[in-house]
Write a protein that holds these residues in place. Structure first.
Motif, PDB file in Angstrom:
ATOM      1  N   VAL A   1       9.528   5.689  -0.244  1.00  0.00           N
ATOM      2  CA  VAL A   1       8.990   4.961   0.896  1.00  0.00           C
ATOM      3  C   VAL A   1      10.085   4.632   1.912  1.00  0.00           C
ATOM      4  O   VAL A   1      11.233   4.364   1.545  1.00  0.00           O
ATOM      5  CB  VAL A   1       8.272   3.664   0.433  1.00  0.00           C
ATOM      6  CG1 VAL A   1       9.284   2.572   0.045  1.00  0.00           C
ATOM      7  CG2 VAL A   1       7.333   3.145   1.502  1.00  0.00           C
ATOM      8  N   THR A   2       9.736   4.690   3.194  1.00  0.00           N
ATOM      9  CA  THR A   2      10.687   4.403   4.270  1.00  0.00           C
ATOM     10  C   THR A   2      10.130   3.312   5.167  1.00  0.00           C
ATOM     11  O   THR A   2       8.930   2.983   5.114  1.00  0.00           O
ATOM     12  CB  THR A   2      10.951   5.658   5.123  1.00  0.00           C
ATOM     13  OG1 THR A   2       9.726   6.019   5.793  1.00  0.00           O
ATOM     14  CG2 THR A   2      11.427   6.815   4.253  1.00  0.00           C
ATOM     15  N   LEU A   3      10.976   2.772   6.017  1.00  0.00           N
ATOM     16  CA  LEU A   3      10.512   1.775   6.982  1.00  0.00           C
ATOM     17  C   LEU A   3       9.483   2.379   7.941  1.00  0.00           C
ATOM     18  O   LEU A   3       8.559   1.698   8.388  1.00  0.00           O
ATOM     19  CB  LEU A   3      11.699   1.212   7.769  1.00  0.00           C
ATOM     20  CG  LEU A   3      12.636   0.274   7.006  1.00  0.00           C
ATOM     21  CD1 LEU A   3      13.819  -0.125   7.889  1.00  0.00           C
ATOM     22  CD2 LEU A   3      11.887  -0.974   6.545  1.00  0.00           C
TER      23      LEU A   3
ATOM     24  N   TYR B   1      -0.011  -2.230 -11.006  1.00  0.00           N
ATOM     25  CA  TYR B   1       0.962  -1.844 -12.026  1.00  0.00           C
ATOM     26  C   TYR B   1       1.807  -0.639 -11.630  1.00  0.00           C
ATOM     27  O   TYR B   1       2.932  -0.496 -12.106  1.00  0.00           O
ATOM     28  CB  TYR B   1       0.267  -1.660 -13.386  1.00  0.00           C
ATOM     29  CG  TYR B   1       0.265  -2.979 -14.134  1.00  0.00           C
ATOM     30  CD1 TYR B   1       1.226  -3.270 -15.083  1.00  0.00           C
ATOM     31  CD2 TYR B   1      -0.644  -3.965 -13.797  1.00  0.00           C
ATOM     32  CE1 TYR B   1       1.263  -4.491 -15.719  1.00  0.00           C
ATOM     33  CE2 TYR B   1      -0.622  -5.198 -14.431  1.00  0.00           C
ATOM     34  CZ  TYR B   1       0.345  -5.457 -15.394  1.00  0.00           C
ATOM     35  OH  TYR B   1       0.388  -6.686 -16.005  1.00  0.00           O
ATOM     36  N   LYS B   2       1.307   0.221 -10.758  1.00  0.00           N
ATOM     37  CA  LYS B   2       2.175   1.273 -10.226  1.00  0.00           C
ATOM     38  C   LYS B   2       3.345   0.648  -9.461  1.00  0.00           C
ATOM     39  O   LYS B   2       4.503   1.034  -9.630  1.00  0.00           O
ATOM     40  CB  LYS B   2       1.381   2.200  -9.298  1.00  0.00           C
ATOM     41  CG  LYS B   2       0.539   3.235 -10.008  1.00  0.00           C
ATOM     42  CD  LYS B   2      -0.186   4.107  -8.998  1.00  0.00           C
ATOM     43  CE  LYS B   2      -1.056   5.146  -9.669  1.00  0.00           C
ATOM     44  NZ  LYS B   2      -1.784   5.971  -8.672  1.00  0.00           N
ATOM     45  N   VAL B   3       3.024  -0.314  -8.623  1.00  0.00           N
ATOM     46  CA  VAL B   3       4.062  -0.980  -7.831  1.00  0.00           C
ATOM     47  C   VAL B   3       4.948  -1.840  -8.714  1.00  0.00           C
ATOM     48  O   VAL B   3       6.182  -1.814  -8.612  1.00  0.00           O
ATOM     49  CB  VAL B   3       3.432  -1.841  -6.713  1.00  0.00           C
ATOM     50  CG1 VAL B   3       4.490  -2.651  -5.992  1.00  0.00           C
ATOM     51  CG2 VAL B   3       2.696  -0.941  -5.714  1.00  0.00           C
TER      52      VAL B   3
ATOM     53  N   ASP C   1       3.864   2.834   9.704  1.00  0.00           N
ATOM     54  CA  ASP C   1       2.669   3.663   9.880  1.00  0.00           C
ATOM     55  C   ASP C   1       1.474   3.057   9.166  1.00  0.00           C
ATOM     56  O   ASP C   1       0.360   3.025   9.713  1.00  0.00           O
ATOM     57  CB  ASP C   1       2.927   5.078   9.352  1.00  0.00           C
ATOM     58  CG  ASP C   1       3.930   5.851  10.207  1.00  0.00           C
ATOM     59  OD1 ASP C   1       4.165   5.439  11.360  1.00  0.00           O
ATOM     60  OD2 ASP C   1       4.478   6.865   9.714  1.00  0.00           O
ATOM     61  N   TYR C   2       1.687   2.585   7.945  1.00  0.00           N
ATOM     62  CA  TYR C   2       0.588   1.974   7.189  1.00  0.00           C
ATOM     63  C   TYR C   2       0.109   0.687   7.862  1.00  0.00           C
ATOM     64  O   TYR C   2      -1.075   0.334   7.776  1.00  0.00           O
ATOM     65  CB  TYR C   2       1.022   1.682   5.757  1.00  0.00           C
ATOM     66  CG  TYR C   2       0.829   2.840   4.804  1.00  0.00           C
ATOM     67  CD1 TYR C   2      -0.346   2.974   4.077  1.00  0.00           C
ATOM     68  CD2 TYR C   2       1.819   3.806   4.640  1.00  0.00           C
ATOM     69  CE1 TYR C   2      -0.524   4.053   3.202  1.00  0.00           C
ATOM     70  CE2 TYR C   2       1.650   4.876   3.776  1.00  0.00           C
ATOM     71  CZ  TYR C   2       0.479   4.992   3.051  1.00  0.00           C
ATOM     72  OH  TYR C   2       0.292   6.059   2.197  1.00  0.00           O
ATOM     73  N   ALA C   3       1.027  -0.021   8.516  1.00  0.00           N
ATOM     74  CA  ALA C   3       0.667  -1.259   9.201  1.00  0.00           C
ATOM     75  C   ALA C   3       0.086  -1.005  10.583  1.00  0.00           C
ATOM     76  O   ALA C   3      -0.506  -1.906  11.188  1.00  0.00           O
ATOM     77  CB  ALA C   3       1.888  -2.171   9.322  1.00  0.00           C
ATOM     78  N   GLY C   4       0.278   0.209  11.091  1.00  0.00           N
ATOM     79  CA  GLY C   4      -0.213   0.540  12.420  1.00  0.00           C
ATOM     80  C   GLY C   4       0.603  -0.100  13.527  1.00  0.00           C
ATOM     81  O   GLY C   4       0.070  -0.463  14.583  1.00  0.00           O
ATOM     82  N   VAL C   5       1.920  -0.235  13.283  1.00  0.00           N
ATOM     83  CA  VAL C   5       2.805  -0.830  14.287  1.00  0.00           C
ATOM     84  C   VAL C   5       4.014   0.087  14.469  1.00  0.00           C
ATOM     85  O   VAL C   5       4.232   1.024  13.701  1.00  0.00           O
ATOM     86  CB  VAL C   5       3.280  -2.237  13.857  1.00  0.00           C
ATOM     87  CG1 VAL C   5       2.092  -3.182  13.673  1.00  0.00           C
ATOM     88  CG2 VAL C   5       4.123  -2.168  12.577  1.00  0.00           C
TER      89      VAL C   5
ATOM     90  N   GLN D   1       0.824  -1.202   0.000  1.00  0.00           N
ATOM     91  CA  GLN D   1       0.000   0.000   0.000  1.00  0.00           C
ATOM     92  C   GLN D   1       0.866   1.263   0.000  1.00  0.00           C
ATOM     93  O   GLN D   1       0.598   2.206  -0.756  1.00  0.00           O
ATOM     94  CB  GLN D   1      -0.918   0.000   1.217  1.00  0.00           C
ATOM     95  CG  GLN D   1      -1.897   1.176   1.244  1.00  0.00           C
ATOM     96  CD  GLN D   1      -2.814   1.141   2.458  1.00  0.00           C
ATOM     97  OE1 GLN D   1      -2.664   0.279   3.334  1.00  0.00           O
ATOM     98  NE2 GLN D   1      -3.752   2.059   2.521  1.00  0.00           N
ATOM     99  N   ALA D   2       1.896   1.258   0.820  1.00  0.00           N
ATOM    100  CA  ALA D   2       2.781   2.422   0.894  1.00  0.00           C
ATOM    101  C   ALA D   2       3.493   2.662  -0.431  1.00  0.00           C
ATOM    102  O   ALA D   2       3.642   3.810  -0.878  1.00  0.00           O
ATOM    103  CB  ALA D   2       3.795   2.233   2.016  1.00  0.00           C
TER     104      ALA D   2
END
Length: 213
Positions: free
Chosen positions: A28-30, A102-104, A35-39, A18-19
């Motif tokens: 994108v960073t760790l 396809y973006k990824v 943050d996207y994972a909520g952890v 998703q990120a």
């Protein structure tokens, strides 16, 4: 790895996916992934060695999932033409899904040119896609609906047409277009017609992608 750990890792892979679709490979960073994972970032560091490791495993996870979804879909059909129709409906599932995929994927391809690990995953993905093509073509030849030809080359051509159509669609996909989602349907249609024409050497316009035998 126990069940809970496996679920947590998949959660992180989904978050990375998703990120990446929003921020892109370079940005994108760790911390973004966490943050996207909520952890916390510490959780991400526990499951992955570094950013390259999580990106590598995300590419592997995404491509395996695409193959699994496509193969599961065609396995429910019994004729070559229905398998091909279902393959088109699976690969051109929805505009929203394909925008993200396809973006990824194209972002990863740009990296794969300089990264042997990414290239290895992509090569395996192609082999998996070609195996679907071989299954469809082999059955079609057996049924007499596809002309006898080099099955391996035909399988490669099928995936080439699919990736070409989806890439061109993504490059034309503009939020300001009034018929934005219709453009996705248009490329699905011409992709199907091109593949049918290649395999049968007939006029594919009489064969609707949703038409049943």
């Amino acid at each position: 790895m126990n069940k809970n750990a496996s679920k947590r890792k998949e959660q992180l892979l989904r978050a990375t996916y998703q990120a990446l679709s929003v921020k892109g490979f370079s940005a994108v960073t760790l911390q973004d992934i966490s943050d996207y994972a909520g952890v916390s970032k510490g959780v991400t560091n526990y499951y992955f060695k570094n950013k390259d490791d999580v990106l590598y495993q995300t590419l592997e996870w995404v491509t395996n999932k695409i193959y699994h979804d496509d193969h599961t879909a065609i396995s429910k059909e019994t004729t070559a033409m229905n398998k091909l129709r279902t393959y088109m409906l699976s690969t051109f599932s929805t505009p929203k899904r394909n925008r993200r995929v396809y973006k990824v994927y194209l972002d990863f391809l740009a990296q794969a040119v300089h990264n042997p690990r990414y290239l290895e995953i992509n090569n395996q993905f192609y082999e998996n896609c070609w195996s679907i093509g071989r299954e469809i073509v082999s059955l079609g030849i057996k049924e007499g609906v596809f002309y006898s030809q080099d099955i391996d080359n035909a399988a490669i051509t099928i995936r080439t047409i699919i990736d070409g159509c989806l890439t061109q669609w993504l490059m034309r996909d503009n939020e300001k277009l009034p018929n934005r989602d219709q453009l996705h349907d248009f490329y699905r249609k011409i992709c199907f017609e091109a593949i049918v024409g290649f395999l049968t050497n007939e006029n594919p316009k009489k064969l609707s992608i949703l038409e049943e035998n």
